[in-house]
Design a protein around this motif. Structure first.
Motif, short mmCIF file in Angstrom:
data_model
loop_
_atom_site.label_atom_id
_atom_site.label_comp_id
_atom_site.label_asym_id
_atom_site.label_seq_id
_atom_site.Cartn_x
_atom_site.Cartn_y
_atom_site.Cartn_z
N PHE A 1 -0.37 4.87 -0.57
CA PHE A 1 -1.26 5.52 0.40
C PHE A 1 -0.60 5.67 1.78
O PHE A 1 -0.89 6.60 2.51
CB PHE A 1 -2.53 4.70 0.61
CG PHE A 1 -3.29 4.44 -0.65
CD1 PHE A 1 -4.00 5.47 -1.27
CD2 PHE A 1 -3.32 3.18 -1.22
CE1 PHE A 1 -4.72 5.23 -2.43
CE2 PHE A 1 -4.02 2.94 -2.39
CZ PHE A 1 -4.72 3.97 -2.99
N LEU A 2 0.22 4.69 2.14
CA LEU A 2 0.59 4.57 3.55
C LEU A 2 2.10 4.54 3.82
O LEU A 2 2.51 4.34 4.96
CB LEU A 2 -0.06 3.31 4.15
CG LEU A 2 -1.60 3.33 4.17
CD1 LEU A 2 -2.15 2.00 4.65
CD2 LEU A 2 -2.13 4.46 5.05
N ASN B 1 -1.65 9.40 2.61
CA ASN B 1 -3.07 9.62 2.96
C ASN B 1 -3.26 10.82 3.87
O ASN B 1 -4.28 11.49 3.83
CB ASN B 1 -3.61 8.39 3.72
CG ASN B 1 -4.45 7.51 2.84
OD1 ASN B 1 -4.55 7.77 1.65
ND2 ASN B 1 -5.05 6.50 3.44
N PHE C 1 -9.06 4.99 -1.54
CA PHE C 1 -8.16 4.19 -0.71
C PHE C 1 -8.79 2.82 -0.40
O PHE C 1 -8.16 1.77 -0.56
CB PHE C 1 -7.84 4.96 0.58
CG PHE C 1 -7.22 4.12 1.66
CD1 PHE C 1 -5.96 3.59 1.49
CD2 PHE C 1 -7.90 3.87 2.84
CE1 PHE C 1 -5.38 2.81 2.47
CE2 PHE C 1 -7.32 3.10 3.84
CZ PHE C 1 -6.06 2.56 3.65
N ARG D 1 -12.95 9.12 10.31
CA ARG D 1 -11.86 10.11 10.44
C ARG D 1 -12.30 11.26 11.32
O ARG D 1 -13.50 11.57 11.42
CB ARG D 1 -11.43 10.60 9.06
CG ARG D 1 -12.51 11.32 8.28
CD ARG D 1 -11.98 11.79 6.92
NE ARG D 1 -12.90 12.73 6.29
CZ ARG D 1 -13.84 12.40 5.41
NH1 ARG D 1 -14.01 11.14 5.05
NH2 ARG D 1 -14.63 13.34 4.90
N GLN E 1 -11.24 10.64 -1.63
CA GLN E 1 -9.90 10.07 -1.41
C GLN E 1 -9.97 8.79 -0.58
O GLN E 1 -9.30 7.80 -0.85
CB GLN E 1 -9.01 11.08 -0.67
CG GLN E 1 -8.60 12.28 -1.50
CD GLN E 1 -8.17 13.45 -0.61
OE1 GLN E 1 -8.22 13.39 0.62
NE2 GLN E 1 -7.73 14.53 -1.25
N ARG E 2 -10.81 8.85 0.46
CA ARG E 2 -10.92 7.68 1.34
C ARG E 2 -11.57 6.50 0.63
O ARG E 2 -11.21 5.36 0.83
CB ARG E 2 -11.73 8.05 2.59
CG ARG E 2 -11.02 9.05 3.48
CD ARG E 2 -10.14 8.33 4.48
NE ARG E 2 -8.96 9.12 4.76
CZ ARG E 2 -8.05 8.81 5.69
NH1 ARG E 2 -8.17 7.72 6.40
NH2 ARG E 2 -7.01 9.56 5.88
N HIS F 1 0.83 -1.22 0.00
CA HIS F 1 0.00 0.00 0.00
C HIS F 1 0.86 1.26 0.00
O HIS F 1 0.45 2.29 0.53
CB HIS F 1 -0.88 0.09 1.25
CG HIS F 1 -1.74 -1.09 1.52
ND1 HIS F 1 -2.53 -1.68 0.58
CD2 HIS F 1 -1.97 -1.78 2.68
CE1 HIS F 1 -3.20 -2.69 1.13
NE2 HIS F 1 -2.88 -2.78 2.40
#
Ligand code: FES
Ligand SMILES: [Fe+2]
Length: 348
Positions: A168-169, A201, A284, A268, A280-281, A165
Protein backbone atom coordinates in the motif's frame (compact mmCIF):
# COMPACT_ATOMS: atom_id res chain seq x y z
CA UNK A 1 5.01 1.52 32.15
CA UNK A 2 2.22 3.30 34.05
CA UNK A 3 -0.48 5.35 32.39
CA UNK A 4 -0.98 9.10 32.45
CA UNK A 5 -4.33 9.42 34.27
CA UNK A 6 -5.11 13.13 34.19
CA UNK A 7 -5.94 13.25 30.51
CA UNK A 8 -8.75 12.69 28.04
CA UNK A 9 -8.83 9.27 26.45
CA UNK A 10 -11.11 8.10 23.71
CA UNK A 11 -13.59 5.76 25.40
CA UNK A 12 -15.97 4.94 22.55
CA UNK A 13 -17.57 6.15 19.39
CA UNK A 14 -20.81 7.91 20.36
CA UNK A 15 -22.67 5.47 18.09
CA UNK A 16 -21.57 2.57 20.29
CA UNK A 17 -23.59 3.88 23.23
CA UNK A 18 -27.19 3.18 22.37
CA UNK A 19 -30.17 4.59 24.30
CA UNK A 20 -31.57 2.07 26.76
CA UNK A 21 -28.44 -0.10 26.87
CA UNK A 22 -25.52 -0.46 29.26
CA UNK A 23 -22.17 -0.46 27.48
CA UNK A 24 -19.17 -1.85 29.40
CA UNK A 25 -15.57 -1.16 28.44
CA UNK A 26 -12.35 -1.49 30.40
CA UNK A 27 -10.13 1.60 30.13
CA UNK A 28 -6.73 2.00 31.80
CA UNK A 29 -7.54 -1.06 33.89
CA UNK A 30 -10.81 0.45 35.20
CA UNK A 31 -14.08 -1.31 34.41
CA UNK A 32 -16.41 1.43 33.18
CA UNK A 33 -20.05 1.30 32.14
CA UNK A 34 -21.46 3.91 29.77
CA UNK A 35 -25.12 4.71 29.14
CA UNK A 36 -27.37 7.53 28.02
CA UNK A 37 -29.63 9.31 30.49
CA UNK A 38 -33.20 10.28 29.65
CA UNK A 39 -31.96 13.36 27.81
CA UNK A 40 -29.49 11.31 25.73
CA UNK A 41 -26.46 12.63 27.61
CA UNK A 42 -23.72 10.03 28.03
CA UNK A 43 -22.82 8.97 31.57
CA UNK A 44 -19.78 6.92 32.66
CA UNK A 45 -19.78 5.07 35.97
CA UNK A 46 -17.42 2.56 37.55
CA UNK A 47 -18.80 -0.79 36.49
CA UNK A 48 -18.81 -2.24 39.99
CA UNK A 49 -21.56 -2.33 42.57
CA UNK A 50 -20.23 -1.40 46.02
CA UNK A 51 -22.48 -3.99 47.69
CA UNK A 52 -21.20 -7.39 46.52
CA UNK A 53 -19.19 -6.11 43.59
CA UNK A 54 -21.34 -7.33 40.75
CA UNK A 55 -20.68 -5.64 37.41
CA UNK A 56 -23.32 -2.96 36.97
CA UNK A 57 -23.57 -3.61 33.25
CA UNK A 58 -25.24 -6.94 34.06
CA UNK A 59 -28.17 -4.95 35.42
CA UNK A 60 -30.64 -2.73 33.64
CA UNK A 61 -31.55 0.89 33.19
CA UNK A 62 -34.35 2.30 35.27
CA UNK A 63 -34.97 5.82 33.97
CA UNK A 64 -31.75 7.73 34.59
CA UNK A 65 -30.38 5.09 36.94
CA UNK A 66 -28.64 1.74 36.67
CA UNK A 67 -30.25 -1.03 38.68
CA UNK A 68 -27.81 -3.70 39.87
CA UNK A 69 -28.78 -7.17 38.66
CA UNK A 70 -27.94 -8.82 41.97
CA UNK A 71 -29.92 -7.11 44.80
CA UNK A 72 -31.44 -4.15 43.05
CA UNK A 73 -29.57 -1.11 44.36
CA UNK A 74 -29.88 1.76 41.89
CA UNK A 75 -27.26 4.36 41.06
CA UNK A 76 -27.78 7.66 39.28
CA UNK A 77 -25.62 9.63 36.83
CA UNK A 78 -23.73 11.33 39.65
CA UNK A 79 -22.85 7.97 41.19
CA UNK A 80 -25.13 8.28 44.20
CA UNK A 81 -27.38 5.41 45.25
CA UNK A 82 -30.93 6.52 44.53
CA UNK A 83 -32.88 3.48 45.67
CA UNK A 84 -32.43 0.66 48.17
CA UNK A 85 -35.21 -1.93 47.98
CA UNK A 86 -34.17 -3.53 51.30
CA UNK A 87 -35.26 -2.93 54.92
CA UNK A 88 -36.28 0.63 55.62
CA UNK A 89 -34.88 1.70 52.27
CA UNK A 90 -32.31 3.90 53.99
CA UNK A 91 -29.38 4.56 51.70
CA UNK A 92 -25.99 3.78 53.28
CA UNK A 93 -23.55 6.67 53.00
CA UNK A 94 -20.97 4.44 51.34
CA UNK A 95 -23.39 3.32 48.63
CA UNK A 96 -22.02 5.28 45.72
CA UNK A 97 -19.94 4.56 42.67
CA UNK A 98 -17.22 6.55 40.98
CA UNK A 99 -18.21 8.68 38.02
CA UNK A 100 -15.95 9.78 35.20
CA UNK A 101 -16.26 13.10 33.34
CA UNK A 102 -17.19 12.55 29.70
CA UNK A 103 -17.41 14.89 26.73
CA UNK A 104 -18.70 14.15 23.26
CA UNK A 105 -16.66 15.78 20.52
CA UNK A 106 -16.40 14.72 16.85
CA UNK A 107 -19.01 11.98 17.56
CA UNK A 108 -16.51 10.42 19.91
CA UNK A 109 -16.80 9.98 23.66
CA UNK A 110 -13.79 11.30 25.57
CA UNK A 111 -13.35 10.26 29.17
CA UNK A 112 -11.19 11.83 31.87
CA UNK A 113 -9.60 8.91 33.72
CA UNK A 114 -7.88 10.83 36.54
CA UNK A 115 -8.88 13.26 39.27
CA UNK A 116 -12.17 14.91 38.22
CA UNK A 117 -11.10 18.11 39.93
CA UNK A 118 -8.25 18.45 37.46
CA UNK A 119 -10.50 17.87 34.43
CA UNK A 120 -9.71 20.42 31.76
CA UNK A 121 -11.90 20.72 28.65
CA UNK A 122 -9.28 22.83 26.90
CA UNK A 123 -7.19 19.64 26.67
CA UNK A 124 -9.71 17.82 24.49
CA UNK A 125 -8.08 16.85 21.18
CA UNK A 126 -8.49 19.25 18.27
CA UNK A 127 -9.30 17.23 15.17
CA UNK A 128 -11.47 19.68 13.26
CA UNK A 129 -10.89 18.00 9.91
CA UNK A 130 -13.41 15.39 11.12
CA UNK A 131 -16.04 18.09 10.64
CA UNK A 132 -14.79 19.40 7.31
CA UNK A 133 -17.11 18.92 4.33
CA UNK A 134 -13.96 18.81 2.18
CA UNK A 135 -12.86 15.51 3.72
CA UNK A 136 -14.32 12.00 3.61
CA UNK A 137 -13.69 9.94 6.75
CA UNK A 138 -13.84 6.20 7.29
CA UNK A 139 -13.17 4.88 10.77
CA UNK A 140 -13.03 1.73 12.84
CA UNK A 141 -11.86 0.09 16.03
CA UNK A 142 -9.68 -2.89 16.74
CA UNK A 143 -8.24 -4.56 19.78
CA UNK A 144 -4.50 -5.03 20.16
CA UNK A 145 -3.11 -7.38 22.78
CA UNK A 146 -0.15 -5.21 23.66
CA UNK A 147 0.75 -2.27 25.89
CA UNK A 148 -0.57 0.86 24.18
CA UNK A 149 2.83 2.52 23.99
CA UNK A 150 3.96 -0.12 21.48
CA UNK A 151 1.21 1.09 19.16
CA UNK A 152 2.51 4.65 19.60
CA UNK A 153 6.05 3.44 18.80
CA UNK A 154 4.69 1.90 15.61
CA UNK A 155 3.02 5.14 14.55
CA UNK A 156 5.96 7.40 15.36
CA UNK A 157 8.31 5.34 13.20
CA UNK A 158 6.64 5.04 9.81
CA UNK A 159 9.73 3.50 8.22
CA UNK A 160 7.85 0.25 8.90
CA UNK A 161 5.45 1.20 6.07
CA UNK A 162 8.22 0.35 3.58
CA UNK A 163 8.37 -3.21 4.77
CA UNK A 164 5.22 -4.50 6.38
CA UNK A 165 2.81 -2.30 4.37
CA UNK A 166 4.75 -2.14 1.11
CA UNK A 167 1.79 -3.26 -1.01
CA UNK A 168 0.00 0.00 0.00
CA UNK A 169 2.67 2.45 1.01
CA UNK A 170 6.02 1.62 -0.62
CA UNK A 171 7.70 4.83 -1.80
CA UNK A 172 11.12 6.40 -1.70
CA UNK A 173 10.58 7.06 2.02
CA UNK A 174 13.95 5.72 3.11
CA UNK A 175 15.83 8.35 1.14
CA UNK A 176 13.61 11.15 2.47
CA UNK A 177 14.68 13.75 5.01
CA UNK A 178 13.54 12.90 8.52
CA UNK A 179 13.00 15.68 11.04
CA UNK A 180 11.88 15.25 14.65
CA UNK A 181 10.90 18.17 16.84
CA UNK A 182 8.64 19.31 19.66
CA UNK A 183 5.60 21.14 18.38
CA UNK A 184 3.71 22.91 21.14
CA UNK A 185 2.93 20.20 23.64
CA UNK A 186 3.22 17.51 21.00
CA UNK A 187 5.89 15.86 18.91
CA UNK A 188 6.17 16.16 15.14
CA UNK A 189 8.01 13.72 12.90
CA UNK A 190 8.16 14.87 9.31
CA UNK A 191 9.55 13.17 6.26
CA UNK A 192 9.92 14.99 2.96
CA UNK A 193 10.62 12.91 -0.14
CA UNK A 194 11.09 15.06 -3.25
CA UNK A 195 10.88 13.70 -6.76
CA UNK A 196 10.17 10.11 -5.88
CA UNK A 197 7.66 7.43 -6.59
CA UNK A 198 4.14 7.80 -5.16
CA UNK A 199 2.91 5.11 -2.79
CA UNK A 200 0.51 2.54 -4.36
CA UNK A 201 -2.42 3.93 -2.32
CA UNK A 202 -2.01 7.25 -4.10
CA UNK A 203 -1.20 5.81 -7.51
CA UNK A 204 -4.70 4.35 -7.50
CA UNK A 205 -6.18 7.84 -7.85
CA UNK A 206 -3.46 9.54 -9.92
CA UNK A 207 -3.97 10.27 -13.62
CA UNK A 208 -0.35 9.40 -14.37
CA UNK A 209 0.62 6.97 -11.63
CA UNK A 210 4.15 6.48 -12.90
CA UNK A 211 5.07 10.15 -12.78
CA UNK A 212 7.36 11.10 -9.91
CA UNK A 213 5.88 13.24 -7.13
CA UNK A 214 6.92 15.20 -4.10
CA UNK A 215 5.67 13.24 -1.12
CA UNK A 216 5.31 14.23 2.50
CA UNK A 217 4.38 12.50 5.73
CA UNK A 218 3.84 14.46 8.93
CA UNK A 219 3.17 12.44 12.06
CA UNK A 220 2.00 14.31 15.14
CA UNK A 221 1.62 12.92 18.61
CA UNK A 222 -0.70 14.67 21.05
CA UNK A 223 -0.69 13.66 24.67
CA UNK A 224 -1.48 11.11 25.78
CA UNK A 225 -2.42 8.79 22.91
CA UNK A 226 -3.52 10.55 19.72
CA UNK A 227 -1.43 10.40 16.56
CA UNK A 228 -2.34 12.13 13.32
CA UNK A 229 -0.63 11.34 10.04
CA UNK A 230 -0.82 13.89 7.21
CA UNK A 231 0.20 11.94 4.14
CA UNK A 232 0.23 13.50 0.70
CA UNK A 233 1.70 13.93 -2.74
CA UNK A 234 1.90 16.78 -5.19
CA UNK A 235 3.46 17.22 -8.64
CA UNK A 236 7.22 17.71 -8.44
CA UNK A 237 7.89 21.32 -7.46
CA UNK A 238 4.20 22.18 -7.06
CA UNK A 239 2.83 23.57 -3.79
CA UNK A 240 1.34 21.05 -1.39
CA UNK A 241 -2.01 22.81 -1.66
CA UNK A 242 -2.23 21.58 -5.27
CA UNK A 243 -1.70 17.98 -4.26
CA UNK A 244 -3.84 15.34 -2.64
CA UNK A 245 -3.61 14.17 0.93
CA UNK A 246 -5.18 12.07 3.59
CA UNK A 247 -5.15 12.48 7.35
CA UNK A 248 -4.98 9.34 9.43
CA UNK A 249 -6.01 9.59 13.06
CA UNK A 250 -4.92 6.82 15.38
CA UNK A 251 -6.05 6.96 18.98
CA UNK A 252 -4.90 4.18 21.24
CA UNK A 253 -6.56 3.85 24.62
CA UNK A 254 -5.07 1.38 27.08
CA UNK A 255 -7.47 -1.34 28.13
CA UNK A 256 -5.03 -2.99 30.52
CA UNK A 257 -1.24 -3.13 30.80
CA UNK A 258 -1.31 -5.71 28.03
CA UNK A 259 -4.20 -4.74 25.76
CA UNK A 260 -5.44 -1.66 23.94
CA UNK A 261 -8.40 -0.23 22.09
CA UNK A 262 -7.11 1.09 18.78
CA UNK A 263 -9.46 3.63 17.17
CA UNK A 264 -8.46 4.49 13.63
CA UNK A 265 -9.77 6.87 11.01
CA UNK A 266 -8.73 7.96 7.57
CA UNK A 267 -9.93 11.23 6.04
CA UNK A 268 -9.12 12.05 2.44
CA UNK A 269 -9.22 15.22 0.40
CA UNK A 270 -10.00 13.52 -2.93
CA UNK A 271 -12.63 11.27 -4.53
CA UNK A 272 -15.01 12.16 -1.72
CA UNK A 273 -18.06 10.51 -3.25
CA UNK A 274 -16.34 7.58 -4.90
CA UNK A 275 -17.42 4.22 -3.46
CA UNK A 276 -14.52 2.48 -5.21
CA UNK A 277 -12.04 4.62 -3.31
CA UNK A 278 -14.01 3.94 -0.11
CA UNK A 279 -13.55 0.27 -0.81
CA UNK A 280 -9.81 0.68 -1.41
CA UNK A 281 -9.43 2.61 1.83
CA UNK A 282 -11.44 0.06 3.77
CA UNK A 283 -9.27 -2.72 2.37
CA UNK A 284 -6.21 -0.75 3.40
CA UNK A 285 -7.52 -0.32 6.96
CA UNK A 286 -8.48 -3.98 7.24
CA UNK A 287 -5.21 -5.29 5.86
CA UNK A 288 -2.70 -2.70 7.09
CA UNK A 289 -4.01 -2.20 10.61
CA UNK A 290 -5.74 -5.46 11.44
CA UNK A 291 -3.54 -7.94 9.57
CA UNK A 292 -0.17 -6.19 9.50
CA UNK A 293 0.33 -3.66 12.34
CA UNK A 294 -1.80 -5.47 14.93
CA UNK A 295 -0.14 -8.90 14.69
CA UNK A 296 3.46 -7.58 14.54
CA UNK A 297 2.88 -5.29 17.54
CA UNK A 298 1.37 -8.24 19.46
CA UNK A 299 4.30 -10.42 18.44
CA UNK A 300 6.82 -7.85 19.75
CA UNK A 301 4.88 -7.39 22.99
CA UNK A 302 4.69 -11.13 23.59
CA UNK A 303 8.43 -11.40 23.13
CA UNK A 304 9.12 -8.31 25.26
CA UNK A 305 6.70 -9.18 28.06
CA UNK A 306 6.66 -5.51 29.09
CA UNK A 307 5.93 -2.07 27.71
CA UNK A 308 9.25 -0.89 29.17
CA UNK A 309 11.38 -0.97 26.03
CA UNK A 310 14.51 0.58 27.51
CA UNK A 311 14.80 -2.09 30.21
CA UNK A 312 15.47 -4.55 27.38
CA UNK A 313 18.38 -2.53 25.96
CA UNK A 314 17.07 -2.56 22.40
CA UNK A 315 19.08 -1.70 19.32
CA UNK A 316 18.20 1.88 18.43
CA UNK A 317 18.01 3.25 14.89
CA UNK A 318 17.78 6.79 13.56
CA UNK A 319 14.13 6.08 12.70
CA UNK A 320 13.35 5.56 16.41
CA UNK A 321 13.88 9.24 17.28
CA UNK A 322 10.19 10.23 17.28
CA UNK A 323 9.05 7.19 19.23
CA UNK A 324 11.76 7.70 21.84
CA UNK A 325 10.81 11.34 22.26
CA UNK A 326 7.16 10.36 22.83
CA UNK A 327 8.12 7.66 25.32
CA UNK A 328 10.26 10.13 27.27
CA UNK A 329 7.39 12.63 27.38
CA UNK A 330 4.95 10.01 28.64
CA UNK A 331 7.44 8.81 31.25
CA UNK A 332 7.93 12.34 32.50
CA UNK A 333 4.16 12.98 32.71
CA UNK A 334 3.68 9.73 34.62
CA UNK A 335 6.49 10.72 37.00
CA UNK A 336 4.92 14.19 37.52
CA UNK A 337 1.59 12.60 38.38
CA UNK A 338 3.22 10.14 40.77
CA UNK A 339 5.03 13.00 42.54
CA UNK A 340 1.85 15.05 42.78
CA UNK A 341 -0.04 12.03 44.12
CA UNK A 342 2.63 11.43 46.75
CA UNK A 343 2.27 15.07 47.80
CA UNK A 344 5.94 15.76 47.21
CA UNK A 345 5.61 17.95 44.19
CA UNK A 346 3.40 20.49 42.55
CA UNK A 347 -0.10 19.19 41.89
CA UNK A 348 -0.32 18.12 38.24
S1 FES B 1 -24.19 -6.58 44.32
FE1 FES B 1 -25.29 -4.89 43.62
S2 FES B 1 -27.03 -4.76 44.90
FE2 FES B 1 -25.89 -6.44 45.67
FE1 LIG C 1 1.55 0.56 10.24
Amino acid sequence: MAFVRNAWYLGAYAREIVAGQLFPRTLLGDAVVFYRDDAGKIVALADLCPHRFASLHRGQLSGNDVECAYHGLRFGPSGECTFNPHGSGKIPATARVRTYPVEVKYDRVWIWMGDSELMDRSKLPKLDHFESPAMRTLDGLMKINAHYVLALDNLMDLSHTQFIHKEFLASDYLRGTLDVQDEGEGVLVSVWIPNGSAPPNFKLVMKNPDEPVDHWIETRWFSPATVTIDFGTTAVGAPRSEGIFSIGVHIVTPETESSSHYFYANSRSFALDDPTVDEQRRTFQERAFREQDGPIIENCFQNMGTGDLFSLQPVLLSSDAGAIRVRRRIESMVADEARAFAGTGVHA
